[in-house]
Write a protein that holds these residues in place. Structure first.
Motif, PDB file in Angstrom:
ATOM      1  N   THR A  49       0.829  -1.206   0.000  1.00  0.00           N
ATOM      2  CA  THR A  49       0.000   0.000   0.000  1.00  0.00           C
ATOM      3  C   THR A  49       0.865   1.258   0.000  1.00  0.00           C
ATOM      4  N   ILE A  50       1.891   1.288   0.814  1.00  0.00           N
ATOM      5  CA  ILE A  50       2.773   2.464   0.870  1.00  0.00           C
ATOM      6  C   ILE A  50       3.508   2.629  -0.453  1.00  0.00           C
ATOM      7  N   GLY A  51       3.998   1.533  -1.032  1.00  0.00           N
ATOM      8  CA  GLY A  51       4.690   1.612  -2.312  1.00  0.00           C
ATOM      9  C   GLY A  51       3.784   2.125  -3.419  1.00  0.00           C
ATOM     10  N   ALA A  52       2.522   1.694  -3.432  1.00  0.00           N
ATOM     11  CA  ALA A  52       1.579   2.165  -4.445  1.00  0.00           C
ATOM     12  C   ALA A  52       1.302   3.657  -4.280  1.00  0.00           C
ATOM     13  N   GLU A  53       1.172   4.122  -3.041  1.00  0.00           N
ATOM     14  CA  GLU A  53       0.939   5.545  -2.801  1.00  0.00           C
ATOM     15  C   GLU A  53       2.142   6.385  -3.227  1.00  0.00           C
ATOM     16  N   VAL A  54       3.338   5.898  -2.962  1.00  0.00           N
ATOM     17  CA  VAL A  54       4.552   6.636  -3.343  1.00  0.00           C
ATOM     18  C   VAL A  54       4.665   6.717  -4.865  1.00  0.00           C
ATOM     19  N   ILE A  55       4.465   5.602  -5.547  1.00  0.00           N
ATOM     20  CA  ILE A  55       4.552   5.602  -7.013  1.00  0.00           C
ATOM     21  C   ILE A  55       3.467   6.486  -7.625  1.00  0.00           C
ATOM     22  N   GLY A  56       2.255   6.430  -7.068  1.00  0.00           N
ATOM     23  CA  GLY A  56       1.187   7.296  -7.559  1.00  0.00           C
ATOM     24  C   GLY A  56       1.495   8.779  -7.329  1.00  0.00           C
ATOM     25  N   GLY A  57       2.075   9.097  -6.181  1.00  0.00           N
ATOM     26  CA  GLY A  57       2.456  10.484  -5.900  1.00  0.00           C
ATOM     27  C   GLY A  57       3.523  10.993  -6.852  1.00  0.00           C
ATOM     28  N   VAL A  58       4.522  10.152  -7.125  1.00  0.00           N
ATOM     29  CA  VAL A  58       5.579  10.545  -8.063  1.00  0.00           C
ATOM     30  C   VAL A  58       5.008  10.724  -9.468  1.00  0.00           C
ATOM     31  N   ALA A  59       4.097   9.840  -9.858  1.00  0.00           N
ATOM     32  CA  ALA A  59       3.496   9.956 -11.186  1.00  0.00           C
ATOM     33  C   ALA A  59       2.708  11.251 -11.317  1.00  0.00           C
ATOM     34  N   TRP A  60       1.891  11.608 -10.322  1.00  0.00           N
ATOM     35  CA  TRP A  60       1.130  12.859 -10.400  1.00  0.00           C
ATOM     36  C   TRP A  60       2.045  14.075 -10.326  1.00  0.00           C
ATOM     37  N   TRP A  61       3.111  14.012  -9.535  1.00  0.00           N
ATOM     38  CA  TRP A  61       4.061  15.124  -9.506  1.00  0.00           C
ATOM     39  C   TRP A  61       4.662  15.323 -10.896  1.00  0.00           C
ATOM     40  N   TRP A  62       5.051  14.236 -11.544  1.00  0.00           N
ATOM     41  CA  TRP A  62       5.642  14.307 -12.879  1.00  0.00           C
ATOM     42  C   TRP A  62       4.660  14.929 -13.873  1.00  0.00           C
ATOM     43  N   ILE A  63       3.420  14.501 -13.839  1.00  0.00           N
ATOM     44  CA  ILE A  63       2.405  15.023 -14.771  1.00  0.00           C
ATOM     45  C   ILE A  63       2.164  16.506 -14.522  1.00  0.00           C
ATOM     46  N   LEU A  64       1.914  16.881 -13.282  1.00  0.00           N
ATOM     47  CA  LEU A  64       1.606  18.286 -12.977  1.00  0.00           C
ATOM     48  C   LEU A  64       2.816  19.200 -13.196  1.00  0.00           C
ATOM     49  N   TRP A  65       4.009  18.727 -12.882  1.00  0.00           N
ATOM     50  CA  TRP A  65       5.220  19.513 -13.118  1.00  0.00           C
ATOM     51  C   TRP A  65       5.363  19.844 -14.595  1.00  0.00           C
ATOM     52  N   HIS A  66       5.173  18.852 -15.453  1.00  0.00           N
ATOM     53  CA  HIS A  66       5.336  19.077 -16.883  1.00  0.00           C
ATOM     54  C   HIS A  66       4.160  19.838 -17.484  1.00  0.00           C
ATOM     55  N   LEU A  67       2.985  19.733 -16.896  1.00  0.00           N
ATOM     56  CA  LEU A  67       1.879  20.576 -17.366  1.00  0.00           C
ATOM     57  C   LEU A  67       2.151  22.046 -17.049  1.00  0.00           C
ATOM     58  N   TRP A  68       2.782  22.304 -15.924  1.00  0.00           N
ATOM     59  CA  TRP A  68       3.060  23.689 -15.543  1.00  0.00           C
ATOM     60  C   TRP A  68       4.243  24.261 -16.329  1.00  0.00           C
ATOM     61  N   HIS A  69       5.306  23.490 -16.502  1.00  0.00           N
ATOM     62  CA  HIS A  69       6.520  24.012 -17.107  1.00  0.00           C
ATOM     63  C   HIS A  69       6.624  23.766 -18.609  1.00  0.00           C
ATOM     64  N   ASP A  70       5.996  22.740 -19.124  1.00  0.00           N
ATOM     65  CA  ASP A  70       6.066  22.421 -20.551  1.00  0.00           C
ATOM     66  C   ASP A  70       4.670  22.353 -21.149  1.00  0.00           C
ATOM     67  N   TYR A  71       3.861  23.361 -20.907  1.00  0.00           N
ATOM     68  CA  TYR A  71       2.474  23.340 -21.368  1.00  0.00           C
ATOM     69  C   TYR A  71       2.371  23.437 -22.888  1.00  0.00           C
ATOM     70  N   GLU A  72       3.474  23.769 -23.580  1.00  0.00           N
ATOM     71  CA  GLU A  72       3.431  23.856 -25.040  1.00  0.00           C
ATOM     72  C   GLU A  72       3.154  22.500 -25.683  1.00  0.00           C
ATOM     73  N   HIS A  73       3.380  21.426 -24.955  1.00  0.00           N
ATOM     74  CA  HIS A  73       3.061  20.105 -25.492  1.00  0.00           C
ATOM     75  C   HIS A  73       1.564  19.970 -25.726  1.00  0.00           C
ATOM     76  N   ILE A  74       0.758  20.682 -24.955  1.00  0.00           N
ATOM     77  CA  ILE A  74      -0.697  20.601 -25.089  1.00  0.00           C
ATOM     78  C   ILE A  74      -1.232  21.760 -25.908  1.00  0.00           C
ATOM     79  N   THR A  75      -0.779  22.980 -25.630  1.00  0.00           N
ATOM     80  CA  THR A  75      -1.330  24.160 -26.314  1.00  0.00           C
ATOM     81  C   THR A  75      -0.662  24.427 -27.656  1.00  0.00           C
ATOM     82  N   GLY A  76       0.467  23.857 -27.899  1.00  0.00           N
ATOM     83  CA  GLY A  76       1.179  24.102 -29.146  1.00  0.00           C
ATOM     84  C   GLY A  76       2.323  25.063 -28.918  1.00  0.00           C
ATOM     85  N   GLU A  77       3.348  24.937 -29.733  1.00  0.00           N
ATOM     86  CA  GLU A  77       4.555  25.722 -29.535  1.00  0.00           C
ATOM     87  C   GLU A  77       4.460  27.102 -30.188  1.00  0.00           C
TER      88      GLU A  77
END
Length: 100
Positions: A49-77
């Motif tokens: 359970t702890i391992g699943a929560e840690v991996i899920g937290g890292v995955a969401w951090w990765w997604i949100l970090w790149h949405l904030w800093h590399d949003y051109e992947h979604i909106t276009g360059e």
């Protein structure tokens, strides 16, 4: 000769029936888990359970970090061009005096 073969055949049959009488008819399953037929599944181990929560937290951090800093992947360059400035030729529209 047929008598000796018949005797050997009877010995083989006798041994086979002895093995089948002592053999358990239920197959052994190597599932490594508890039986869950008509019972709720056993709870997972705390480390799972702890391992699943840690991996899920890292995955969401990765997604949100790149949405904030590399949003051109979604909106276009590049900026979206103004469609009102496009010509009929660029849009593939034939001129008005073109015969059909």
């Amino acid at each position: 000769m047929s008598t000796s073969r018949g005797i050997n055949f009877l010995r083989v049959v006798r041994q086979a029936t002895k093995i089948n009488r002592n053999h358990n008819l239920q197959q052994t399953r190597n599932g490594h888990g508890g039986v869950v037929y008509r019972l709720p599944a056993p709870p997972p181990h705390k480390s799972v359970t702890i391992g699943a929560e840690v991996i899920g937290g890292v995955a969401w951090w990765w997604i949100l970090w790149h949405l904030w800093h590399d949003y051109e992947h979604i909106t276009g360059e590049f900026d979206y061009p103004d469609p009102s400035k496009w010509t009929d030729e660029e849009l593939g529209i034939p001129p008005d005096d073109h015969d059909v």
